[in-house]
Design an enzyme around this catalytic site. Structure first.
Site, PDB file in Angstrom:
ATOM      1  N   SER A  80       0.839  -1.195   0.000  1.00 17.13           N
ATOM      2  CA  SER A  80       0.000   0.000   0.000  1.00 17.13           C
ATOM      3  C   SER A  80       0.872   1.242   0.000  1.00 17.13           C
ATOM      4  O   SER A  80       1.970   1.247   0.581  1.00 17.13           O
ATOM      5  CB  SER A  80      -0.909   0.010   1.240  1.00 17.13           C
ATOM      6  OG  SER A  80      -1.564   1.260   1.375  1.00 17.13           O
TER       7      SER A  80
ATOM      8  N   TYR B  70      -0.853   0.154  10.352  1.00 16.22           N
ATOM      9  CA  TYR B  70      -1.046  -0.444   9.023  1.00 16.22           C
ATOM     10  C   TYR B  70       0.055   0.014   8.071  1.00 16.22           C
ATOM     11  O   TYR B  70       0.663  -0.795   7.360  1.00 16.22           O
ATOM     12  CB  TYR B  70      -2.420  -0.048   8.498  1.00 16.22           C
ATOM     13  CG  TYR B  70      -2.725  -0.480   7.091  1.00 16.22           C
ATOM     14  CD1 TYR B  70      -3.113  -1.786   6.811  1.00 16.22           C
ATOM     15  CD2 TYR B  70      -2.667   0.430   6.035  1.00 16.22           C
ATOM     16  CE1 TYR B  70      -3.416  -2.180   5.508  1.00 16.22           C
ATOM     17  CE2 TYR B  70      -2.971   0.042   4.739  1.00 16.22           C
ATOM     18  CZ  TYR B  70      -3.343  -1.257   4.490  1.00 16.22           C
ATOM     19  OH  TYR B  70      -3.648  -1.644   3.194  1.00 16.22           O
TER      20      TYR B  70
END
Length: 259
Positions: A140, A153
């Site tokens: 990501s 995250y």
């Protein structure tokens, strides 16, 4: 990304977290490319994941548990006799500032997004080595820039990209390992992140290509990395983000600039 025909004919792929969203899109792309696809998740799909007249199979597993991961790939070996590609897609996070929720909750995010892909990859390694296969990590852009509200995250995704590069060196030449670094993707859960249709449109306008990615866009990139067309690609990070994010300083720097 256009590939020639069924470039994964005869191959077997496992897609973790493949029962919905990005994972289901990746699975459909692999089916269209000719692969046999095994979905892995803690819960079965609410509807079949199918494409090109064929349907992906499903095996339950919580990949945070090493024993469960070993059992998953033992089942794959019994059913299919081989494994050519592991797509480590399972992951995610709620919005949670670091000062909220406590260290234990943030640690669970890291466990899901970093330790579980490592555990799955280690369990899959003997099969992948035998097939001279590949691993595709789903990363990501949160791991490449500050990620307020999803810091754990982002840190996990940064670690995942580094893990992939190290694995690519350690496991060469038998196993290739690469990462897809995703930007914003429009899935059935997009409203939870970006709001209603108006909000999604506004967010899409910030992307240079003018839209959010579709799961099929991610799937096409994953198929490429799994195919022989990428046979010399390993340790790479492929950006799938529509051109990235427009730098905020540009608007500030040009606000008083005459046309």
């Amino acid at each position: 990304m256009e590939l020639d025909g069924r470039v994964l004919d005869g191959r077997v792929a496992v897609v973790t977290g493949g029962t919905r969203g990005v994972g289901a899109g990746i699975a459909r792309s692999f089916l269209q490319a000719g692969a046999e696809v095994v979905l892995c998740a803690r819960r079965p799909p609410q509807e079949p994941v199918a494409a090109a007249g064929r349907e992906a199979s499903y095996l339950p597993a919580d990949l945070r548990d090493p024993a469960a991961a070993e059992g998953l790939f033992e089942s794959v070996a019994r059913r299919h006799g081989r494994l050519d590609c592991l797509v480590n897609n399972a992951g995610g996070t709620p919005y949670r500032p670091l000062g909220e929720g406590g260290a234990e909750r943030h640690a669970r995010v890291v466990e899901l997004n970093l330790l579980a892909p490592m555990t799955a990859s280690l369990a899959a390694y003997p099969l992948l080595r035998a097939a001279r296969g590949s691993v595709v990590m789903i990363g990501s852009v949160s791991g490449t820039r500050p990620s307020p509200g999803t810091a754990a995250y982002g840190a996990a995704k940064a670690g995942l990209e580094h893990l992939a590069r190290s694995m690519a060196v350690e496991w060469a030449p038998e196993v290739r390992v690469n990462t897809l670094v995703l930007g914003m993707v429009r899935t059935e859960l997009a409203h939870l992140h970006y709001g209603d249709e108006q909000g999604i449109t506004a967010v899409a306008a910030t992307v240079p290509l003018g839209r959010l990615a579709e799961p099929a866009d991610v799937g096409a990139a994953a198929v490429f990395l799994a195919s022989q067309q990428a046979r010399y690609v390993s340790g790479a990070s492929l950006l799938v983000h529509g051109g990235g994010e427009r730098p905020a300083f540009l608007d500030a720097a040009t606000v008083n600039k005459e046309a």
